[in-house]
Design an enzyme around this catalytic site. Structure first.
Site, short mmCIF file in Angstrom:
data_model
loop_
_atom_site.label_atom_id
_atom_site.label_comp_id
_atom_site.label_asym_id
_atom_site.label_seq_id
_atom_site.Cartn_x
_atom_site.Cartn_y
_atom_site.Cartn_z
N ARG A 156 0.58 -1.69 -0.05
CA ARG A 156 -0.13 -0.47 0.24
C ARG A 156 0.83 1.12 0.22
O ARG A 156 0.18 2.53 -0.21
CB ARG A 156 -1.22 0.42 1.23
N ARG B 290 -4.07 -2.27 -8.17
CA ARG B 290 -5.66 -3.66 -6.46
C ARG B 290 -6.79 -3.30 -6.93
O ARG B 290 -7.16 -3.56 -6.24
CB ARG B 290 -4.73 -3.56 -5.80
N TYR C 232 -4.28 -17.00 13.67
CA TYR C 232 -5.18 -16.72 13.08
C TYR C 232 -6.93 -17.48 12.25
O TYR C 232 -8.00 -17.20 12.74
CB TYR C 232 -5.02 -16.34 11.77
#
Ligand code: CP3
Length: 355
Positions: free
Chosen positions: A43, A52, A163
């Site tokens: 980013r 993207r 996660y």
């Protein structure tokens, strides 16, 4: 002897073997301190945001053309000494069928968190057939990169387990550690499952041409040395051992791991990644006869250039005592980073005189 279909390949292979990055990773003298950045693709780059647009994160990881383009972007812009494969630590889980997504600004989210032995057993082992798009992307990248090494990577068992067990990003990793402390049979099965997937995923990347691997145990710093050693290290060591058989250097990285650096080295790393909280000189003396990677505070790229470069010089000087030093930030590039600052930093590190 070469059966390479690409006539330029043998010359590229030689440049690759002799690259500053691989030389440092092997503990050999280098012409300059090699440099790359965790999250160098992403980013912080306008060209990344452009490609993207309208494409989901996991979708982009499964599109070889996009993976090649995104991986190449920071190499083109900065001339870094290594490329990091554009993917994510949860991608192999997605590939074997775990119902998860990567939500923008949040991170990986798992639909049905893992709680029981049956939940673990329901996760298939990874075979190359699950990830043909990875093989394709790595092959194309290696051809395009020429003499610049490609780093393949996987998430380490503890970080990936966090996660899967929490169901999403977590600060305390409380459910994960509750399983570790309270349900050792489920924990052991889960760690073995993830370790097998991580090792198989690294094997796919190296078979397709990646010339080094990094095992990301980003959240291992949440553990005491005792719990890391007893409940986590053997599983990471298993992954690193299988990666060692591939003959490529292995980098082992975590965040907040100031009290774990010796153990992370002992787990089987050739190079130990160090975050910015530990002075690199301390890390060098603690990891034994191993290389180090790191460790400029990622916020220093927001400081005046002279302050950033003075701190970078201290990192380079500290790294000279190591068996090998690969310059990096102490964690990933912060999304609001000005690419021009990273350009200046790269140029500074690569031209810093070592003699
Ligand atoms: O240059 C690179 O390093 C790119 C390849 C890469 C990504 N993720 C792309 C990504 C790598 C090596 C990773 C590893 C990864 N993923 C780790 C270990 C490294 C670390 O930072 O500690 C972890 C913990 C993850 C899990 C994950 N995936 C997180 C925490 C996030 C960020 C959440 C957010 O949006 O703040 C992701 C998503 C992710 N992975 C992005 C990228 C470029 C952002 C997705 C987007 O652009 O929308």
């Amino acid at each position: 002897m070469s059966t390479s279909p690409n006539p330029e390949r043998p010359a590229a292979d030689e440049r690759l073997r002799d690259s500053a990055f691989l030389r440092a990773a092997r503990g050999e003298p280098v012409p300059h301190t090699p440099v790359w950045y965790m999250r160098q693709a992403g980013r912080s780059l306008p060209e990344y945001l452009r490609v993207r647009q309208g494409v989901g994160m996991l979708e982009s990881c499964m599109d070889p053309e996009l993976v090649v383009e995104i991986t190449m972007q920071p190499v083109r812009r900065y001339g870094v000494d290594a490329a990091i494969f554009f993917s994510d630590i949860v991608l192999p889980l997605k590939a074997v069928g775990v119902d998860l997504d990567i939500k923008a600004g949040v991170g990986p989210v798992v639909e049905n968190p893992v709680r029981t032995l049956d939940d673990v057993a329901a996760i298939p082992d990874l075979t190359p057939d699950h990830v043909p798009f990875i093989t394709e992307a790595v092959r194309s990248l290696v051809a395009e990169l020429g003499g610049t090494p490609l780093i393949g990577f996987a998430g380490a068992p503890f970080t990936v387990a966090s996660y899967l067990v929490e169901g999403g990003p977590s600060k305390e990793h409380a459910k994960t550690k509750a399983m570790m402390f309270g349900a050792p049979d489920v924990w052991d099965a889960l760690m073995r499952k993830i370790a097998g997937i991580a090792a198989a995923y690294l094997e796919v990347q190296v078979a397709a041409g990646a010339s080094a691997v990094q095992l990301f145990d980003s959240w291992a710093g949440a553990l005491t040395p005792r719990d890391y050693r007893d409940h986590v290290m053997p599983h990471s060591a298993g992954v690193l051992e299988r990666a060692g058989a591939l003959g490529v250097p292995r980098i082992h990285f975590g965040v907040g791991t100031g009290s774990l650096l010796e153990l992370m080295g002992e787990a089987g790393a050739d190079v130990v990644g160090v975050d910015w909280r530990t002075p690199l000189a301390d890390a060098v003396s603690r990891v034994g006869h191993r290389g180090v990677q790191g460790n400029l505070d990622p916020t220093l790229v927001f400081a005046p250039t002279e302050v950033m470069t003075a701190r970078a010089a201290e990192v380079i000087e500290a790294g000279r005592a190591a068996r090998g030093h690969i310059f990096n930030l102490g964690h990933g590039v912060i999304p609001s980073t000005d690419p021009a600052a990273l350009e200046r930093l790269t140029e500074f590190v690569q031209s810093y005189p070592l003699d």
